[in-house]
Scaffold this active site. Structure first.
Site, mmCIF file in Angstrom:
data_model
loop_
_atom_site.group_PDB
_atom_site.id
_atom_site.type_symbol
_atom_site.label_atom_id
_atom_site.label_comp_id
_atom_site.label_asym_id
_atom_site.label_seq_id
_atom_site.Cartn_x
_atom_site.Cartn_y
_atom_site.Cartn_z
ATOM 1 N N HIS A 92 3.481 8.364 0.852
ATOM 2 C CA HIS A 92 3.234 6.950 1.118
ATOM 3 C C HIS A 92 2.388 6.379 0.002
ATOM 4 C CE1 HIS A 92 2.277 3.242 3.201
ATOM 5 N NE2 HIS A 92 3.315 3.518 3.962
ATOM 6 N N ASP A 114 8.765 7.146 9.011
ATOM 7 C CA ASP A 114 10.211 7.365 9.093
ATOM 8 C C ASP A 114 10.600 8.783 9.490
ATOM 9 O OD1 ASP A 114 11.149 4.789 8.407
ATOM 10 O OD2 ASP A 114 10.560 5.142 6.332
HETATM 11 N N1 ACO Z 1 9.010 14.278 -1.745
HETATM 12 C C1 ACO Z 1 8.638 14.979 -2.847
HETATM 13 N N2 ACO Z 1 7.764 14.504 -3.747
HETATM 14 C C2 ACO Z 1 7.250 13.307 -3.518
HETATM 15 C C3 ACO Z 1 7.564 12.533 -2.397
HETATM 16 C C4 ACO Z 1 8.503 13.075 -1.491
HETATM 17 N N3 ACO Z 1 8.859 12.385 -0.415
HETATM 18 N N4 ACO Z 1 6.889 11.389 -2.420
HETATM 19 C C5 ACO Z 1 6.139 11.419 -3.536
HETATM 20 N N5 ACO Z 1 6.361 12.570 -4.202
HETATM 21 C C6 ACO Z 1 5.744 12.975 -5.459
HETATM 22 C C7 ACO Z 1 6.454 12.263 -6.606
HETATM 23 O O1 ACO Z 1 7.553 13.011 -7.093
HETATM 24 C C8 ACO Z 1 5.338 12.146 -7.610
HETATM 25 O O2 ACO Z 1 5.152 13.400 -8.214
HETATM 26 P P1 ACO Z 1 4.770 13.506 -9.783
HETATM 27 O O3 ACO Z 1 3.429 12.815 -9.882
HETATM 28 O O4 ACO Z 1 4.736 14.968 -10.018
HETATM 29 O O5 ACO Z 1 5.831 12.777 -10.516
HETATM 30 C C9 ACO Z 1 4.105 11.886 -6.747
HETATM 31 O O6 ACO Z 1 4.407 12.491 -5.473
HETATM 32 C C10 ACO Z 1 3.826 10.390 -6.550
HETATM 33 O O7 ACO Z 1 5.028 9.791 -6.016
HETATM 34 P P2 ACO Z 1 5.494 8.320 -6.302
HETATM 35 O O8 ACO Z 1 6.948 8.209 -6.007
HETATM 36 O O9 ACO Z 1 5.008 7.844 -7.642
HETATM 37 O O10 ACO Z 1 4.658 7.558 -5.182
HETATM 38 P P3 ACO Z 1 4.821 6.057 -4.787
HETATM 39 O O11 ACO Z 1 3.535 5.620 -4.238
HETATM 40 O O12 ACO Z 1 5.423 5.267 -5.901
HETATM 41 O O13 ACO Z 1 5.954 6.112 -3.659
HETATM 42 C C11 ACO Z 1 7.052 6.520 -1.667
HETATM 43 C C12 ACO Z 1 5.730 6.132 -2.318
HETATM 44 C C13 ACO Z 1 8.159 5.588 -2.185
HETATM 45 C C14 ACO Z 1 6.932 6.320 -0.163
HETATM 46 C C15 ACO Z 1 7.380 7.977 -2.008
HETATM 47 O O14 ACO Z 1 6.411 8.829 -1.441
HETATM 48 C C16 ACO Z 1 8.781 8.374 -1.563
HETATM 49 O O15 ACO Z 1 9.741 8.139 -2.297
HETATM 50 N N6 ACO Z 1 8.933 8.983 -0.330
HETATM 51 C C17 ACO Z 1 10.229 9.304 0.184
HETATM 52 C C18 ACO Z 1 10.900 8.058 0.750
HETATM 53 C C19 ACO Z 1 10.265 7.597 2.037
HETATM 54 O O16 ACO Z 1 10.001 8.370 2.937
HETATM 55 N N7 ACO Z 1 10.046 6.275 2.131
HETATM 56 C C20 ACO Z 1 9.495 5.651 3.329
HETATM 57 C C21 ACO Z 1 8.071 5.221 3.099
HETATM 58 S S1 ACO Z 1 7.367 4.541 4.553
HETATM 59 C C22 ACO Z 1 8.112 3.048 4.733
HETATM 60 O O17 ACO Z 1 8.458 2.376 3.800
HETATM 61 C C23 ACO Z 1 8.402 2.591 6.019
#
Ligand code: ACO
Length: 370
Positions: A256, A307
């Site tokens: 998140h 989710d």
């Molecule tokens: N699985 C594996 N790795 C992850 C995940 C995940 N679900 N989420 C974040 N990471 C990792 C990223 O790969 C990144 O790693 P790195 O620094 O080695 O490159 C690090 O954690 C930071 O992730 P970002 O994507 O930059 O985080 P951001 O704050 O931009 O994104 C988000 C947040 C979009 C929710 C992200 O965690 C994600 O894509 N999760 C999966 C999709 C999801 O569940 N979305 C629903 C969110 S809740 C809602 O909107 C209702």
């Protein structure tokens, strides 16, 4: 000028609707844990729109108003019948909501009274659209909404044509409470940006639906269920997850932007998932989810978001997978519209800047010389 990628940490507005402070989520200052345990979705919608919990007669008044508005304009129902049967359900919702505006005589009325009425109309009609679309694509007749019942009950009734049981109504109602608002999430921001141009509330909600559809936002709940189905059984979880993590692929339903120590809504959905799975006698999705959580949290420190356990909750309620995100919209439209009303109250155009990274001082080359 230096860009902040994804606007992380940028405070883009003031708002008195919901807050996330030190990992605690509140709606109008009331902790989400208290609301999840005690409030109905209609009470929460009232709270978001009016800034206070309703008394009994105010609540009954809102439920009656929602009933009055729940019927769709016939033209919109006829349009839904013309949609391709296999179209994405969020795309169908987006289009149907946009066309609601065409049949609302007060669509362009920007008075606060008309905008509040339209917020309540949108709440009532999104529910009817999702249920009608789900039936029409299966070649069934849509079912007219019931009067004076909750959104949760009406949705399940209009979807199946049967009176839903109390457990299902209560579970869906709680899920709606948990999804109703969430500070300046991507879809709410999209809604506020749209109406900050003084465009109408239908345009704002249509923008928000488009933003919610994506798998990094609301679309993640469907993606979680697709993953559970792809894995299939508990035995396959470990190799599947290890493989994904080794390939640096994202696991849907984890992580998140704001919560780093866990999403306060997830524990409620996990509990509901366990209880509903127990009742249905199928623990497979729940047990797989718990195992996935152990692995992802253990290896990456990432916690489940709203989710993740929603997927197994809705599956236990026998709701088709591609309606999960539309259900999110049925709940979140309460928050979107509350934010739109707040934006109108104290509006200023939202127009940030971009850090230019293209070439400088380029000549114009005549077309014959290119
Ligand atoms: N699985 C594996 N790795 C992850 C995940 C995940 N679900 N989420 C974040 N990471 C990792 C990223 O790969 C990144 O790693 P790195 O620094 O080695 O490159 C690090 O954690 C930071 O992730 P970002 O994507 O930059 O985080 P951001 O704050 O931009 O994104 C988000 C947040 C979009 C929710 C992200 O965690 C994600 O894509 N999760 C999966 C999709 C999801 O569940 N979305 C629903 C969110 S809740 C809602 O909107 C209702």
């Amino acid at each position: 000028m230096t860009a902040t990628k994804g606007l992380e940490g940028i405070v883009a507005t003031t708002s008195s609707i919901s807050s996330i402070i030190d990992g605690v989520l509140t709606y109008r200052g009331i902790n989400i844990d208290e609301l999840a345990e005690n409030a109905t979705f209609e009470e929460v919608a009232y709270l978001l729109w009016y800034g206070k919990l309703p008394n009994r007669s105010e609540l009954n008044g809102l439920i009656q108003q929602l009933s009055e508005y729940a019927q769709l304009p016939n033209e919109v129902l006829e349009q839904i019948k013309l949609f391709p049967k296999d179209v994405n359900s969020m795309a169908a919702l987006r289009t149907a909501v946009s066309s609601l505006a065409l049949y609302d005589p007060e669509a362009g009325d920007m008075s606060p009274e008309a905008n509040l009425r339209k917020a309540i109309k949108l709440q009532a009609r999104l529910t009817t659209i999702v249920a009608a679309f789900a039936r029409i694509r299966e070649g069934k007749e849509p079912i007219a909404p019931k009067a004076n019942v909750s959104i949760a009950e009406n949705f399940l009734y209009m979807l199946t044509g049967q009176n839903p049981d109390k457990v299902a109504i209560e579970a869906l109602d709680k899920a709606l409470v948990l999804h109703a608002d969430h500070e300046l999430n991507a879809s709410t921001f999209a809604a506020r940006v749209t109406v900050a141009t003084l465009s109408d509330i239908y345009s704002g909600v249509t923008s928000a639906i488009g933003a919610l559809k994506g798998p990094l936002h609301g679309g993640a709940n469907e993606a979680v269920m697709a993953m559970l189905e792809e894995i299939g059984t508990l035995d396959n979880v470990e190799s599947y997850i290890n493989n994904k993590l080794a390939n640096k692929e994202k696991i849907m339903g984890f992580g998140h932007r704001v919560y780093k120590n866990g999403d306060p809504r997830a524990k409620h959905l996990q509990k509901m998932s366990r209880e509903l799975s127990n009742l249905t006698g199928n623990m497979n999705w729940y047990n797989m989810s718990v195992k996935i959580e152990e692995l992802v949290t253990g290896q990456k420190g990432l916690k489940p978001n709203v989710d993740f356990y929603s997927a197994s909750v809705y599956t236990s309620l026998k709701i088709p997978r591609d309606l999960f995100t539309p259900i999110f919209a049925i709940s979140r439209v309460s928050g979107w519209t509350a934010h739109i009303l707040e934006q109108y109250e104290n509006n200023r155009l939202i127009r940030p800047r971009a850090e230019y990274t293209g070439p400088a001082n380029q000549p114009y080359v005549p077309i014959e010389q290119r």
